[in-house]
Design a protein around this motif. Structure first.
Motif, PDB file in Angstrom:
ATOM      1  N   THR A  61       0.829  -1.206   0.000  1.00 29.74           N
ATOM      2  CA  THR A  61       0.000   0.000   0.000  1.00 29.74           C
ATOM      3  C   THR A  61       0.864   1.257   0.000  1.00 29.74           C
ATOM      4  O   THR A  61       1.966   1.278   0.560  1.00 29.74           O
ATOM      5  CB  THR A  61      -0.950   0.024   1.213  1.00 29.74           C
ATOM      6  OG1 THR A  61      -1.790   1.181   1.129  1.00 29.74           O
ATOM      7  CG2 THR A  61      -0.176   0.086   2.519  1.00 29.74           C
ATOM      8  N   GLU A  99      -0.569   4.226   1.036  1.00 22.25           N
ATOM      9  CA  GLU A  99      -1.125   5.141   2.034  1.00 22.25           C
ATOM     10  C   GLU A  99      -0.564   4.843   3.410  1.00 22.25           C
ATOM     11  O   GLU A  99       0.190   3.902   3.618  1.00 22.25           O
ATOM     12  CB  GLU A  99      -2.660   5.043   2.044  1.00 22.25           C
ATOM     13  CG  GLU A  99      -3.196   3.679   2.385  1.00 22.25           C
ATOM     14  CD  GLU A  99      -4.705   3.608   2.198  1.00 22.25           C
ATOM     15  OE1 GLU A  99      -5.353   4.658   2.203  1.00 22.25           O
ATOM     16  OE2 GLU A  99      -5.217   2.493   2.033  1.00 22.25           O
ATOM     17  N   HIS A 119      -4.597   2.773   6.305  1.00 20.77           N
ATOM     18  CA  HIS A 119      -4.919   1.599   5.495  1.00 20.77           C
ATOM     19  C   HIS A 119      -5.665   0.556   6.336  1.00 20.77           C
ATOM     20  O   HIS A 119      -6.647  -0.037   5.870  1.00 20.77           O
ATOM     21  CB  HIS A 119      -3.639   0.991   4.927  1.00 20.77           C
ATOM     22  CG  HIS A 119      -3.887  -0.173   4.017  1.00 20.77           C
ATOM     23  ND1 HIS A 119      -4.395  -0.029   2.739  1.00 20.77           N
ATOM     24  CD2 HIS A 119      -3.724  -1.519   4.198  1.00 20.77           C
ATOM     25  CE1 HIS A 119      -4.521  -1.211   2.172  1.00 20.77           C
ATOM     26  NE2 HIS A 119      -4.120  -2.142   3.026  1.00 20.77           N
ATOM     27  N   LYS A 146      -9.200   1.647   6.911  1.00 15.58           N
ATOM     28  CA  LYS A 146     -10.016   1.448   5.716  1.00 15.58           C
ATOM     29  C   LYS A 146     -10.480  -0.012   5.650  1.00 15.58           C
ATOM     30  O   LYS A 146     -11.625  -0.296   5.285  1.00 15.58           O
ATOM     31  CB  LYS A 146      -9.214   1.819   4.466  1.00 15.58           C
ATOM     32  CG  LYS A 146     -10.013   1.751   3.167  1.00 15.58           C
ATOM     33  CD  LYS A 146      -9.175   2.130   1.966  1.00 15.58           C
ATOM     34  CE  LYS A 146      -8.850   3.600   1.972  1.00 15.58           C
ATOM     35  NZ  LYS A 146      -8.144   3.992   0.703  1.00 15.58           N
TER      36      LYS A 146
END
Length: 530
Positions: free
Chosen positions: A279, A281, A286, A289
């Motif tokens: 990822t 981010e 993350h 999310k």
């Protein structure tokens, strides 16, 4: 010295070779201690003989109830060069008073053993459960001032009397007990004169060989409630709501937990090793999310009602009214209801997702604990950072033996909404810095204070991850102190750092230690410089 120990006990109960000592050196924090030997007394008289021998020969002793102090040192002593006095063979239950709700336990009595005993005695009382599982010591947890879910959640407060062996082999008992009034000693915690029983909790003044605890009666009905917090912005309102619920319904509720979405995610899905590495981010963003995708709100509040059905029925109506402006709904569950739903869905198992059955199974973990039924389900979290996952046999989990990495950061947080917000922000930012999951739970210990439990999980076989975990823990400890929050207990590597002998508190502690244990043989370094 060892030969004399063998004369007191026997060859099988005195361990000195490296292979036999290996399990006692295992630890989730990575601490390594030099242990001279492990001895296994089976009675108070044998403890006295061991203590007298150690006193004569200036040998340091370190009593351990079961050695399952995971995240704080496991079975390791606070200092090198100790003989571990493993009290696990002292597992006598006595003095059961069903009329008064009292029972006397030795150090080796576990949650599982006590639960079985009480079940055989018509199940009138609740076992004081914790997340440590069925093999956790009742006495050891109380002496560390641990707490649990059922009423009488403060486990040292539930201690009515105790017996300890001092450094010269003297038996300590209360003044009332010494007058021959043993029943009074067991029913009235404070005794007469200075309250000295408390000196034996979080200290190194003696070896506690038995204690009498008060038990919470098994109520007519136990019902657990859940409600979600829809937005991060509602955190302050939720803290105030929890406090108000405890003020109004505290007689029926032992504790309320505020559980973060990431903590719930960690209990339901494995760690996304490959996903998190790819990822772009932020680490915590993350994970959040993912939690949102899995259906978890920022915070979930959990508590249990204990009492008569009619009273709980009225309390549930009042609770719904109070929570309605803050959450869409409140869910009420009992253990029996979950088991019924599980059974009801069995014929349709092939038509619905198998994970639903797993969710029901995981629901039983907190419900069992809230009803005084110990289980080891919560220990599965300790294995989260191991790619091999949780062992198939979850009935015998041992995080230290199985190579898990865990530090517990467990600060007391005043129930002030603005401070709780600062604390959450601080923990998340610190964990982001070290790429450690901020698995936060806030458990009320009263209507004034939370204890927050934050497990720092890592894989000890990964040196980079291990160093990050250690650095994260240290920054949480110091940053939390500056914020105004501090742990209620310490791991063995942290104990000596707590002590500032310039402070009057620690000066008094030092004077008591010197008077009771002038040679310093009892648990050197345990909440002490000595």
């Amino acid at each position: 010295m060892i030969e004399k120990m063998v004369a007191i006990l026997d060859d099988e109960r005195v361990k000195t070779n490296d292979e036999d000592l290996k399990p006692y050196r295992a630890d989730t924090t990575g601490v390594k201690r030099d242990i001279l030997a492990v001895v296994y007394p089976k009675s108070r008289d044998e403890v006295i003989s061991i203590v007298k021998l150690a006193h004569e020969n200036n040998i340091s002793l370190y009593p351990v109830s079961k050695g399952n102090n995971w995240g704080y040192g496991s079975a390791n002593p606070a200092s090198d060069g100790c003989v571990i006095v493993m009290l696990s063979e002292m597992k006598k239950i006595s003095g059961y008073e069903p009329h008064l709700g009292l029972i006397t336990v030795e150090p080796g009595v576990t949650q599982g053993q006590l639960a079985k005993f009480l079940l055989e005695k018509n199940d009138k009382y609740l076992t004081p459960t914790t997340g440590a599982g069925p093999e956790g010591s009742i006495l050891g947890n109380a002496l560390e001032r641990g707490y649990g879910l059922v009423p009488l959640a403060d486990h040292f407060f539930a201690v009515m009397s105790l017996e300890a062996i001092l450094a010269d082999g003297t038996i300590y008992r209360s003044a009332i007990n010494a007058k021959g009034c043993e029943v009074v000693d067991r029913v009235y915690k404070w005794g007469i004169g200075p309250y000295l029983d408390g000196l034996f909790s979080q200290s190194n003044f003696g070896i506690v060989t038995q204690m009498t605890i008060g038990l919470a009666p098994r109520p007519e009905h136990v019902e657990t409630f859940f409600f979600d917090v829809a937005s991060e912005a509602d955190l302050e309102k939720t803290v105030d709501l929890v406090r108000n619920i405890l003020i109004e319904h505290g007689a029926l509720i032992s504790s309320i937990k505020m559980i973060s979405a990431l903590q719930l995610l960690s209990m339901s899905l494995p760690f996304p090793f490959d996903d998190i590495e790819n990822t772009s981010e932020g680490f915590v963003a993350h994970l959040k999310k993912q939690a949102k995708k899995a259906g978890y709100r920022p915070w979930t509040c959990v508590g249990s009602f204990y009492g008569q059905r009619s009273i709980i029925k009225a309390a549930k109506r009042a609770l719904k009214t109070k929570i309605k402006p803050h959450a869409k709904r409140v869910i009420f569950l009992t253990r029996a209801r979950v088991l019924f739903l599980q059974k009801l869905l069995v014929p349709f198992r092939g038509l619905i997702k198998g994970s639903l059955f797993m969710q029901f199974q995981k629901m039983l973990i907190p419900l069992d604990l809230s009803e005084g039924r110990p289980n080891g389900g919560a220990l599965a979290l300790c294995y989260r950072q191991l790619r091999r996952g949780v062992p198939e046999d979850i009935s015998n989990l041992n995080p230290a033996r199985d190579g898990c990495g865990l530090f517990w950061y467990a600060p007391l947080v005043p129930m002030k909404a603005a401070l709780v917000r600062k604390f959450i922000t601080f923990v998340e930012a610190t964990c982001e810095k070290y790429r450690i999951e901020p698995l936060i739970t806030l458990s009320s210990v009263s209507e004034k204070c939370f204890d927050s439990t934050v497990p720092i999980l890592f894989d000890p076989s990964n040196s980079d991850q291990t160093e990050r975990a250690k650095a994260c823990f240290q920054e949480l400890l110091e940053g939390g102190r500056q914020l105004g929050v501090y742990p209620y207990r310490a791991g063995i590597d942290m104990m000596k750092d707590l002590v500032d002998e310039k402070q009057p508190f620690w000066a008094v502690q030092r004077l008591i230690k010197k008077a009771l244990d002038p040679k310093g043989i009892m648990s050197p370094g345990r909440y002490s410089k000595q």
